[in-house]
Structures are given as structure tokens and as C-alpha cells.
Design an enzyme around this catalytic site. Structure first.
Site, mmCIF file in Angstrom:
data_model
loop_
_atom_site.group_PDB
_atom_site.id
_atom_site.type_symbol
_atom_site.label_atom_id
_atom_site.label_comp_id
_atom_site.label_asym_id
_atom_site.label_seq_id
_atom_site.Cartn_x
_atom_site.Cartn_y
_atom_site.Cartn_z
ATOM 1 N N ASP A 166 0.859 -1.184 0.000
ATOM 2 C CA ASP A 166 0.000 0.000 0.000
ATOM 3 C C ASP A 166 0.898 1.237 0.000
ATOM 4 O O ASP A 166 1.507 1.570 1.019
ATOM 5 C CB ASP A 166 -0.911 0.007 1.224
ATOM 6 C CG ASP A 166 -2.006 -1.049 1.166
ATOM 7 O OD1 ASP A 166 -1.764 -2.123 0.570
ATOM 8 O OD2 ASP A 166 -3.089 -0.814 1.714
ATOM 9 N N LYS A 229 -6.980 3.326 -3.589
ATOM 10 C CA LYS A 229 -7.418 3.327 -2.195
ATOM 11 C C LYS A 229 -7.695 4.758 -1.766
ATOM 12 O O LYS A 229 -6.934 5.670 -2.099
ATOM 13 C CB LYS A 229 -6.316 2.683 -1.348
ATOM 14 C CG LYS A 229 -6.574 2.648 0.155
ATOM 15 C CD LYS A 229 -5.416 1.937 0.855
ATOM 16 C CE LYS A 229 -5.506 2.052 2.367
ATOM 17 N NZ LYS A 229 -4.364 1.397 3.047
ATOM 18 N N LYS A 265 -10.287 0.149 -2.703
ATOM 19 C CA LYS A 265 -10.158 -0.058 -1.260
ATOM 20 C C LYS A 265 -10.496 1.225 -0.512
ATOM 21 O O LYS A 265 -9.682 2.145 -0.461
ATOM 22 C CB LYS A 265 -8.740 -0.519 -0.896
ATOM 23 C CG LYS A 265 -8.545 -0.753 0.609
ATOM 24 C CD LYS A 265 -7.145 -1.246 0.922
ATOM 25 C CE LYS A 265 -6.895 -1.351 2.420
ATOM 26 N NZ LYS A 265 -5.537 -1.839 2.740
#
Length: 329
Positions: A166, A229, A265
């Protein structure tokens, strides 16, 4: 330390789809992006009221939400013991008797997300489970460390065994409209990830308006992001439904043009089961049932799982239990 080869990740759920290899930056496509903010807000405001799930249908959707959780601990006081407890919860996210009653004996979360230093204990605790380890990287959460160190951090985490990375974008590139710089940065991050899947954190609460969020989403996908995300979870404003809707529609546009599916996400502030249901419904309505799966949708969450387990216990027994009975460890 050895860098992981493709064989190491071939068993991951993400392998169900061809990876997004990215595109050259298309500034024409980027300039053409438009967002009707009022319409987005109206659409998302109606979702919780118009879509209601009850009984067995609600329980089934909540089990799907569990499958899509990146169970996360990103605190300065994280310890190996805390991570091991979190991984035990990842392996058995809901009490065995409840899962048996629900007909979901093999239920597990999508991944466990930790800082680099906690990769080793997470891998050890998850050994044999098939649950991937995700690591936050690139100077998380601000993304302001030197570029060479951000690249090295990705490489170190992949070498340590993280199967998902991430990363955080440089928000200044977005705020200054330096799309080439953002694309180049993300392409370098994607190359450093190698076989590990890259989730690009946009920190949408710091990007201003929804059109900017849409453009940043598109550039991230052009640079090869496997997921986009919303947030680090550390910003004042994190995952909101209007931001999520805009990102989902950019994913839809990207898929229509390239044939490639990119994951989504939302992270930060999603702590109630009913909120998770609203997100899942929005994903299905905007992108279709294929995206309601852990290889294409994840929640970045920790406390969410406790509330979902509480709701599932109520479905099975007819009684609500105290929230403290559903802790993470």
C-alpha cells in the site's frame, strides 16, 4: 534476503484477473474528466435509505464483507504479540459456532496490513492460511521521505515477504497539477513492487474537489495500480461515499477502455456493519457482482470486523452481545 518470484504470488486471489500493466499518460483523457458534484452527492445520499438487507440476505452480505477486509494495525505501539493476535483473528474472524450456523466454516479475511517491521511476525502467524500480508510503504502516511528511500522501502518489504504494498502518492503533484510527475512516480513504485500487488493510496481528504479525485484515480490506474485506495486512515476526512462513487466510476471507465479490472479499497472511518453493507451495495450497482470479491474490493479496517461479528451473532441467536466480546485479540 531473496526477492520473491512470481511463483510466490500465483496462489493469491489477485491472480484471478490479468494485472493492470498501465498505460502511457493520456493527458487528453485526463482533461476530459468531468464530475457533477451535486449529482454524486444526491446519488450517495439515497443509498442507505433505498437499499435495505434483512435476515439471511443481510448475513450473507456481512460474510462477504468479512472476506473483503484488510485487517489492519498501523500504530506506533505495534508489537509482534499484537500482530500475532490480529493474525489469529484473521484466520478465525468470526466464532466457529456462528460460522457453522451460517454455513461459512472456511470464512477468512482478505489480508492483514501492517508496517514493514511487522511483516515477519505476520508471515509466521499466517503461515499455511493463504492470507496475504500487505505492508504500507513509501513514507506512509505523508509520503514525504526522499524518493530513493521510498523505492527502497517497497523493495525491502517485497523482499521480506509482503505480497501487497500500500503506497502513498505525493499529494503535491496532484494539488499542483503535475500529472506527469505523479505518473512517473507511480510507475517507479509499480516497478519496485515487482510481483507484489500495488494499492495506490490517494489520500482523497487532502485533494480538494471530486474532479481532482477522479483525475488522480485515473493517473494511478494509468501507472499500473492494481487497486486505488481512498485514504491512509490518518487524514481528518477519510473514506466517504461521494469520493468512493467517483473512484468507482473512474474504475468503470478504465475497464471500458482497456478491458482491465482495477480494485477499490476504501479505508478510514468504516467501523459499522451497516456502513460496510452500503459500500458493497454501491460497488455492485456501479461495477457489477464481479467486483464484490476480495481480489477486487477491500475494506481497510480494524474495528469493523467486531461490529460485523456482533451483527452475525444477533442473526444466529436473536440476541446482541456486548461489543467488548468481539475484540481483535
Amino acid at each position: 534476503m531473496q526477492t520473491l518470484g512470481q511463483d510466490h504470488v500465483s496462489h493469491l486471489p489477485q491472480a484471478m484477473e490479468p494485472r493492470n500493466e498501465g498505460l502511457p499518460l493520456d493527458l487528453g483523457w485526463l482533461r476530459a474528466v468531468r464530475v457533477n458534484t451535486a449529482a454524486v452527492i444526491r446519488r450517495t445520499a439515497t443509498l442507505p435509505a433505498r437499499r435495505s438487507l434483512k435476515g439471511a440476505q443481510q448475513a450473507a452480505w456481512l460474510c462477504k464483507a468479512v472476506e473483503c477486509i484488510d485487517l489492519t494495525t498501523l500504530s506506533g505501539d505495534d508489537t509482534a504479540a499484537r500482530v500475532r493476535r490480529l493474525c489469529a483473528k484473521a484466520r478465525q474472524p468470526v466464532r466457529a459456532d456462528l460460522l457453522k450456523a451460517l454455513g461459512q466454516p472456511g470464512l477468512r479475511v482478505g489480508a492483514v496490513c501492517v508496517y514493514h517491521e511487522m511483516i515477519a511476525p505476520a508471515l509466521e502467524a499466517l503461515d499455511g492460511s493463504g492470507i496475504p500480508v500487505a505492508a504500507v510503504s513509501t513514507g506512509f502516511p505523508a509520503g514525504l521521505s526522499p524518493f530513493r528511500l521510498r523505492l527502497a522501502e517497497i523493495e525491502e518489504s517485497v523482499a521480506a515477504g509482503a505480497q501487497e504494498i500500500d503506497i502513498v502518492i505525493s499529494r503535491r503533484h496532484v494539488l499542483e497539477g503535475k500529472w506527469e510527475a505523479l505518473h512517473d512516480e507511480l510507475c517507479a513504485f509499480r516497478a519496485a513492487c515487482g510481483p507484489a500487488h500495488m494499492k495506490a493510496i490517494l489520500a482523497t481528504g487532502e485533494l480538494g474537489d471530486l474532479r481532482t479525485v477522479a483525475r488522480a484515480s485515473l493517473v494511478a490506474m494509468m501507472a499500473g495500480a492494481d487497486f486505488i485506495k481512498t485514504s491512509t486512515g490518518k487524514e481528518p476526512v477519510n473514506a466517504t461515499l461521494p469520493v468512493g462513487l467517483v473512484m468507482l466510476r473512474m474504475i468503470r471507465d478504465y475497464h471500458a477502455r482497456t478491458g482491465l479490472r482495477v480494485g477499490m479499497k476504501p479505508a478510514g472511518g468504516i467501523s459499522r456493519a451497516k456502513d460496510a453493507l452500503t459500500w458493497l451495495i454501491m460497488v455492485q450497482e456501479e461495477l457489477g457482482a464481479r467486483w464484490v470479491s476480495p481480489d477486487l474490493f477491500r475494506f481497510g479496517a480494524s474495528s469493523l470486523l467486531g461490529d460485523i461479528e456482533r451483527q452475525l451473532e444477533h442473526h444466529v441467536t436473536g440476541r446482541y452481545s456486548a461489543a467488548w466480546r468481539h475484540g481483535m485479540g
